[in-house]
Write a protein that holds these residues in place. Structure first.
Motif, PDB file in Angstrom:
ATOM      1  N   PHE A 105      45.110  38.594  32.778  1.00 14.36           N
ATOM      2  CA  PHE A 105      45.793  38.684  34.069  1.00 14.36           C
ATOM      3  C   PHE A 105      45.315  39.892  34.878  1.00 14.36           C
ATOM      4  CE2 PHE A 105      48.876  35.766  32.071  1.00 14.36           C
ATOM      5  CZ  PHE A 105      48.846  34.773  33.038  1.00 14.36           C
ATOM      6  N   ALA A 106      44.950  40.967  34.197  1.00 17.82           N
ATOM      7  CA  ALA A 106      44.382  42.118  34.905  1.00 17.82           C
ATOM      8  C   ALA A 106      43.051  41.722  35.551  1.00 17.82           C
ATOM      9  CB  ALA A 106      44.191  43.296  33.949  1.00 17.82           C
ATOM     10  N   TYR A 107      42.250  40.955  34.823  1.00 19.44           N
ATOM     11  CA  TYR A 107      40.990  40.474  35.388  1.00 19.44           C
ATOM     12  C   TYR A 107      41.233  39.540  36.579  1.00 19.44           C
ATOM     13  CZ  TYR A 107      37.784  42.288  31.815  1.00 19.44           C
ATOM     14  OH  TYR A 107      37.027  43.087  31.005  1.00 19.44           O
ATOM     15  N   VAL A 108      42.263  38.716  36.507  1.00 20.41           N
ATOM     16  CA  VAL A 108      42.592  37.836  37.634  1.00 20.41           C
ATOM     17  C   VAL A 108      42.886  38.681  38.872  1.00 20.41           C
ATOM     18  CG1 VAL A 108      44.297  36.214  38.546  1.00 20.41           C
ATOM     19  CG2 VAL A 108      43.363  35.865  36.266  1.00 20.41           C
ATOM     20  N   GLN A 109      43.619  39.778  38.686  1.00 23.30           N
ATOM     21  CA  GLN A 109      43.927  40.663  39.820  1.00 23.30           C
ATOM     22  C   GLN A 109      42.655  41.238  40.439  1.00 23.30           C
ATOM     23  OE1 GLN A 109      46.775  43.737  39.028  1.00 23.30           O
ATOM     24  NE2 GLN A 109      48.285  42.315  38.220  1.00 23.30           N
ATOM     25  N   GLN A 110      41.634  41.399  39.624  1.00 21.97           N
ATOM     26  CA  GLN A 110      40.355  41.931  40.111  1.00 21.97           C
ATOM     27  C   GLN A 110      39.417  40.810  40.574  1.00 21.97           C
ATOM     28  OE1 GLN A 110      41.500  45.240  40.238  1.00 21.97           O
ATOM     29  NE2 GLN A 110      39.355  45.658  39.928  1.00 21.97           N
ATOM     30  N   SER A 111      39.907  39.575  40.600  1.00 20.08           N
ATOM     31  CA  SER A 111      39.127  38.382  40.978  1.00 20.08           C
ATOM     32  C   SER A 111      37.953  38.138  40.037  1.00 20.08           C
ATOM     33  CB  SER A 111      38.637  38.489  42.427  1.00 20.08           C
ATOM     34  OG  SER A 111      39.732  38.559  43.305  1.00 20.08           O
ATOM     35  N   GLU A 112      38.087  38.550  38.791  1.00 20.88           N
ATOM     36  CA  GLU A 112      37.069  38.306  37.775  1.00 20.88           C
ATOM     37  C   GLU A 112      37.539  37.148  36.890  1.00 20.88           C
ATOM     38  OE1 GLU A 112      35.718  41.898  35.773  1.00 20.88           O
ATOM     39  OE2 GLU A 112      36.305  43.082  37.522  1.00 20.88           O
ATOM     40  N   THR A 113      37.481  35.930  37.461  1.00 20.37           N
ATOM     41  CA  THR A 113      38.079  34.784  36.780  1.00 20.37           C
ATOM     42  C   THR A 113      37.326  34.365  35.524  1.00 20.37           C
ATOM     43  OG1 THR A 113      36.934  33.303  38.316  1.00 20.37           O
ATOM     44  CG2 THR A 113      39.231  33.867  38.833  1.00 20.37           C
ATOM     45  N   ASP A 114      36.009  34.572  35.469  1.00 16.84           N
ATOM     46  CA  ASP A 114      35.274  34.202  34.257  1.00 16.84           C
ATOM     47  C   ASP A 114      35.690  35.092  33.085  1.00 16.84           C
ATOM     48  OD1 ASP A 114      33.938  32.184  35.586  1.00 16.84           O
ATOM     49  OD2 ASP A 114      32.155  33.398  36.008  1.00 16.84           O
TER      50      ASP A 114
END
Length: 173
Positions: A105-114
Motif C-alpha cells: 500500500f505504501a508503494y501504491v501511494q507512490q504510484s509504484e503499482t508493479d
C-alpha cells in the motif's frame, strides 16, 4: 459539558479519557465539528503515545517498526516508511503478518503499482492469512483500469474476511 471534559483531559495529557468524552460528544451531537476534531486529535495522540511506548520498550521489535512505518505514512512520509519496511524484512524473518501488504500500500501511494503487486503476491504466498493482500491486488487492478479483475480480487477478499474488507475499504480509494 462533554466537549469541556474532553478538552480538560487533553490539557492533562490523559488522551484515553479525552477520547472517550469526545466520542460521547459525537454521539450527542453528530454534527459537532469540534467534537469530531477533538476525537480525531485524541486518536492521533493515542497513536503517538503507543509509538513512543513501543520505541521505549522494544525499539527493535518488528511490530514497533511496523507501527513507526505506518505513522510515517500518516504523516505523508511514505519514502521513509518504505525504507523502514525494507529494514524490517532484512532484520526480522519471518516478517510479521501483513508487513508485505503494508509495504504494497505504501508503494501504491507512490504510484509504484508493479512493486505493490509484487508485495501483495508475496504476502499471499507467505500464507500469513493477511486479508489485506487480496484487497491490495484489487487496488492495483483498479490502478491498471482492470475492473473485472478488481472485482474478482475484491470478491476473494470478501469471501476470506468480509469484516476486514468493510474495515479497510478506504484502501481501495
Amino acid at each position: 459539558v462533554t466537549l469541556g471534559l474532553g478538552q480538560a483531559y487533553v490539557a492533562l495529557r490523559k488522551y484515553q479519557e479525552a477520547n472517550e468524552w469526545y466520542s460521547r460528544a459525537t454521539e450527542i451531537n453528530p454534527g459537532s465539528t469540534d467534537a469530531w476534531f477533538g476525537l480525531g486529535l485524541t486518536f492521533f495522540d493515542l497513536e503517538q503515545l503507543a509509538v513512543e511506548k513501543l520505541k521505549e520498550y522494544g525499539p527493535d521489535s518488528a511490530y514497533s517498526q511496523m507501527l513507526l512505518a505506518e505513522s510515517f505514512e500518516l504523516q505523508g512520509r511514505t519514502p521513509d516508511a518504505i525504507k523502514l519496511y525494507h529494514g524490517l524484512f532484512l532484520s526480522h524473518q519471518p516478517a510479521p503478518p501483513c508487513a508485505h501488504a503494508a509495504l504494497g500500500f505504501a508503494y501504491v501511494q507512490q504510484s509504484e503499482t508493479d512493486a505493490a503487486e509484487k508485495e501483495f503476491q508475496e504476502e499471499l504466498e507467505s500464507k500469513t492469512g493477511c486479508p489485506l493482500a487480496q484487497l491490495g491486488l484489487a487496488r492495483v487492478s483498479i490502478e491498471h483500469g482492470e475492473t473485472a479483475n478488481a472485482l474478482n480480487n475484491l470478491d476473494d477478499a470478501w469471501k476470506a474476511d468480509h469484516n476486514s474488507v468493510e474495515a479497510n475499504v478506504a484502501y481501495l480509494l
